[in-house]
Motif scaffolding. Structure first.
Motif, PDB file in Angstrom:
ATOM      1  N   GLY A  24      -6.032  -9.155  15.812  1.00  0.00           N
ATOM      2  CA  GLY A  24      -5.424  -8.573  16.862  1.00  0.00           C
ATOM      3  C   GLY A  24      -5.265  -7.153  16.628  1.00  0.00           C
ATOM      4  O   GLY A  24      -4.470  -6.623  17.456  1.00  0.00           O
ATOM      5  N   PHE A  25      -6.131  -6.271  15.864  1.00  0.00           N
ATOM      6  CA  PHE A  25      -6.207  -5.020  15.815  1.00  0.00           C
ATOM      7  C   PHE A  25      -7.607  -4.707  15.725  1.00  0.00           C
ATOM      8  O   PHE A  25      -8.326  -5.224  15.169  1.00  0.00           O
ATOM      9  N   HIS A  26      -7.838  -3.361  15.749  1.00  0.00           N
ATOM     10  CA  HIS A  26      -8.908  -2.819  15.290  1.00  0.00           C
ATOM     11  C   HIS A  26      -8.686  -1.355  14.830  1.00  0.00           C
ATOM     12  O   HIS A  26      -7.254  -0.716  14.921  1.00  0.00           O
ATOM     13  N   ASN A  27      -9.805  -0.614  14.575  1.00  0.00           N
ATOM     14  CA  ASN A  27      -9.572   0.632  13.879  1.00  0.00           C
ATOM     15  C   ASN A  27      -9.467   1.868  14.854  1.00  0.00           C
ATOM     16  O   ASN A  27      -8.566   2.726  14.684  1.00  0.00           O
ATOM     17  N   ASP A  62       2.513   2.184  -4.443  1.00  0.00           N
ATOM     18  CA  ASP A  62       3.137   2.573  -3.226  1.00  0.00           C
ATOM     19  C   ASP A  62       3.222   1.518  -2.061  1.00  0.00           C
ATOM     20  O   ASP A  62       3.861   1.705  -1.204  1.00  0.00           O
ATOM     21  N   GLY A  63       2.552   0.302  -2.500  1.00  0.00           N
ATOM     22  CA  GLY A  63       2.458  -0.565  -1.298  1.00  0.00           C
ATOM     23  C   GLY A  63       1.621  -0.291  -0.157  1.00  0.00           C
ATOM     24  O   GLY A  63       1.071   0.910  -0.120  1.00  0.00           O
ATOM     25  N   THR A  64       1.331  -1.206   0.716  1.00  0.00           N
ATOM     26  CA  THR A  64       0.566  -0.871   1.768  1.00  0.00           C
ATOM     27  C   THR A  64       0.743  -1.915   2.865  1.00  0.00           C
ATOM     28  O   THR A  64       1.567  -2.828   2.693  1.00  0.00           O
ATOM     29  N   THR A  65       0.043  -1.612   4.134  1.00  0.00           N
ATOM     30  CA  THR A  65       0.456  -2.694   5.141  1.00  0.00           C
ATOM     31  C   THR A  65      -0.982  -3.466   5.276  1.00  0.00           C
ATOM     32  O   THR A  65      -1.941  -3.174   4.548  1.00  0.00           O
ATOM     33  N   PHE A  66      -0.816  -4.518   5.938  1.00  0.00           N
ATOM     34  CA  PHE A  66      -2.043  -5.600   5.871  1.00  0.00           C
ATOM     35  C   PHE A  66      -3.085  -4.989   6.781  1.00  0.00           C
ATOM     36  O   PHE A  66      -4.224  -5.064   6.086  1.00  0.00           O
ATOM     37  N   GLY A 125     -10.974  -0.666  -8.535  1.00  0.00           N
ATOM     38  CA  GLY A 125      -9.604  -0.566  -9.030  1.00  0.00           C
ATOM     39  C   GLY A 125      -9.189   0.533  -8.911  1.00  0.00           C
ATOM     40  O   GLY A 125      -7.702   0.625  -8.669  1.00  0.00           O
ATOM     41  N   TYR A 126      -9.798   1.618  -9.008  1.00  0.00           N
ATOM     42  CA  TYR A 126      -9.080   3.037  -8.549  1.00  0.00           C
ATOM     43  C   TYR A 126      -8.800   3.138  -7.208  1.00  0.00           C
ATOM     44  O   TYR A 126      -7.990   3.600  -6.842  1.00  0.00           O
ATOM     45  N   PHE A 127      -9.609   2.661  -6.172  1.00  0.00           N
ATOM     46  CA  PHE A 127      -9.376   2.701  -4.772  1.00  0.00           C
ATOM     47  C   PHE A 127      -7.940   1.956  -4.434  1.00  0.00           C
ATOM     48  O   PHE A 127      -7.269   2.370  -3.738  1.00  0.00           O
ATOM     49  N   TYR A 128      -7.921   0.666  -5.262  1.00  0.00           N
ATOM     50  CA  TYR A 128      -6.646  -0.159  -4.796  1.00  0.00           C
ATOM     51  C   TYR A 128      -5.596  -0.189  -5.785  1.00  0.00           C
ATOM     52  O   TYR A 128      -4.610  -0.792  -5.601  1.00  0.00           O
ATOM     53  N   GLY A 129      -5.596   0.582  -6.763  1.00  0.00           N
ATOM     54  CA  GLY A 129      -4.693   0.604  -7.804  1.00  0.00           C
ATOM     55  C   GLY A 129      -3.407   1.152  -7.226  1.00  0.00           C
ATOM     56  O   GLY A 129      -2.254   0.832  -7.666  1.00  0.00           O
ATOM     57  N   GLY A 130      -3.303   2.251  -6.285  1.00  0.00           N
ATOM     58  CA  GLY A 130      -2.653   2.845  -5.732  1.00  0.00           C
ATOM     59  C   GLY A 130      -1.489   1.730  -4.903  1.00  0.00           C
ATOM     60  O   GLY A 130      -0.419   2.049  -4.584  1.00  0.00           O
ATOM     61  N   TYR A 131      -2.045   0.630  -4.363  1.00  0.00           N
ATOM     62  CA  TYR A 131      -1.493  -0.222  -3.674  1.00  0.00           C
ATOM     63  C   TYR A 131      -0.309  -1.045  -4.402  1.00  0.00           C
ATOM     64  O   TYR A 131       0.810  -1.241  -3.979  1.00  0.00           O
ATOM     65  N   ALA A 189      -4.939  -2.501   4.621  1.00  0.00           N
ATOM     66  CA  ALA A 189      -5.629  -2.954   3.246  1.00  0.00           C
ATOM     67  C   ALA A 189      -6.922  -3.801   3.903  1.00  0.00           C
ATOM     68  O   ALA A 189      -8.026  -3.697   3.188  1.00  0.00           O
ATOM     69  N   ALA A 190      -6.703  -4.356   5.299  1.00  0.00           N
ATOM     70  CA  ALA A 190      -7.830  -5.256   5.834  1.00  0.00           C
ATOM     71  C   ALA A 190      -9.000  -4.180   6.149  1.00  0.00           C
ATOM     72  O   ALA A 190     -10.115  -4.386   5.995  1.00  0.00           O
TER      73      ALA A 190
END
Length: 335
Positions: free
Chosen positions: A97-100, A28-32, A19-25, A35-36
């Motif tokens: 279609g993407f990688h890190n 502020d929002g985020t990209t797909f 919840g702490y890690f993802y609470g900022g989303y 998030a993935a």
């Protein structure tokens, strides 16, 4: 009940951490893609956490297992790197279609970066495991103190001096010699058993040889009731200078002789004690008697579980089997 409580605590902690890690989303929002990648990272970190928490630290965070501990940690880091590469560099690229990592990233750069990211969830389970073990040790110490107080109170309540009884038995033995050798031997055996129970040591442990002698005296005393039809196969192997908690083995023998069949030559009571590499194996098996039996059992099989938990925490294994015809108990101790 303990397992459910532990699982519930773990779930609550992960809810708080994630919840702490993802609470900022939510703010502020985020990209797909971001998030993935975060989800894959956290998923692998959870796996890494439980490899360490359930396997590496319980098995290897002990004396004389430093090399195994280092090997376990390196294995966990290897699993972390392999899973992250599989998910983010192979599956994500194929499915999403993407990688890190950039294509120009070298193998060493990839490995060193992932070692950095994996360290946090190697240290965290070590801290959690260490705190849990501290609580367990504290509970065991508290129980030991409580048992010591109870034992002291029981001793103070039973002020019939056992030494008086022991000395009286010796006197009765001297009177029985001219009357009956068998009676005199029975009294002598009983006197030896009592003398052993009176001997005490600061740590509550005695030599394994003395414990075996006590068992043999008990069997010999019991034999007098049933001979000549008394069949017990008692074997020992590997006894040297080991020490063991006093009277920890007698309940198994007592249970077999008092509640089993001792006069069947085809199926004798079998007692086998073997020591190998500081590992004691004690097996007692007997044919089950369906006749009316004395229900008293000395120290008792119920209390022996308690003593094992207190004296040999996480250093013993007790297996009981009953197929309706044969009762077998197997005790494994790490001395």
């Amino acid at each position: 009940m303990k397992t459910i409580k532990t699982i519930s605590i773990h779930i609550l902690c992960w809810i708080l951490v994630l919840g702490y890690f993802y609470g900022g989303y939510l703010i502020d929002g985020t990209t797909f893609s971001k998030a993935a990648l975060n989800i894959s990272m956290n998923f692998i970190q959870v796996i890494e956490f439980y490899i360490c928490y359930l396997w590496v630290y319980p098995r290897f965070l002990k004396k004389n297992k430093v090399l195994q501990l280092i090997g376990g940690i390196l294995f966990t880091i290897g699993v972390f790197i392999a899973l992250r590469y599989l998910i983010e560099e192979v599956l994500y690229l194929k499915w999403l279609g993407f990688h890190n990592y950039d294509d120009r990233t070298t193998a060493w750069e990839y490995i060193s970066d992932n070692i950095y990211w994996s360290i946090g969830f190697i240290v965290t389970p070590a801290a959690v495991y260490g705190i849990e073990q501290s609580f367990k040790s504290e509970q065991i110490n508290r129980k030991l103190k409580e048992e010591a107080v109870k034992a002291e109170l029981s001793f103070l309540k039973s002020q019939i001096n056992p030494h008086f009884l022991y000395n009286t038995l010796n006197y009765v033995y001297s009177l029985a010699i001219p009357v009956s050798d068998q009676l005199a031997n029975a009294i002598l055996r009983l006197s030896d058993l009592m003398r052993y129970t009176l001997n005490d040591s600061p740590d509550g442990k005695v030599s394994l040889e003395k414990e075996v002698e006590y068992l043999e005296s008990y069997v010999a005393l019991f034999k007098m009731r049933f001979e000549p039809k008394f069949y017990v196969d008692f074997t020992t192997e590997g006894i040297a200078n080991q020490k063991i908690a006093s009277l920890i083995l007698i309940p198994f023998v007592e249970n077999a002789l008092k509640h089993g069949v001792v006069n069947d030559e085809a199926q004798p009571v079998r007692i086998k004690l073997k020591v190998q590499n500081k590992r004691l194996s004690f097996e007692v098996s007997n044919k089950i008697s369906h006749a009316q039996k004395d229900h008293s059992s000395g120290v008792g099989m119920v209390n022996i579980h308690r003593r094992l938990d207190l004296i040999y925490p996480e250093k013993h294994e007790l297996l009981i089997s009953n197929n309706g015809n044969t009762y077998k108990s197997t005790l494994i101790l790490n001395l």
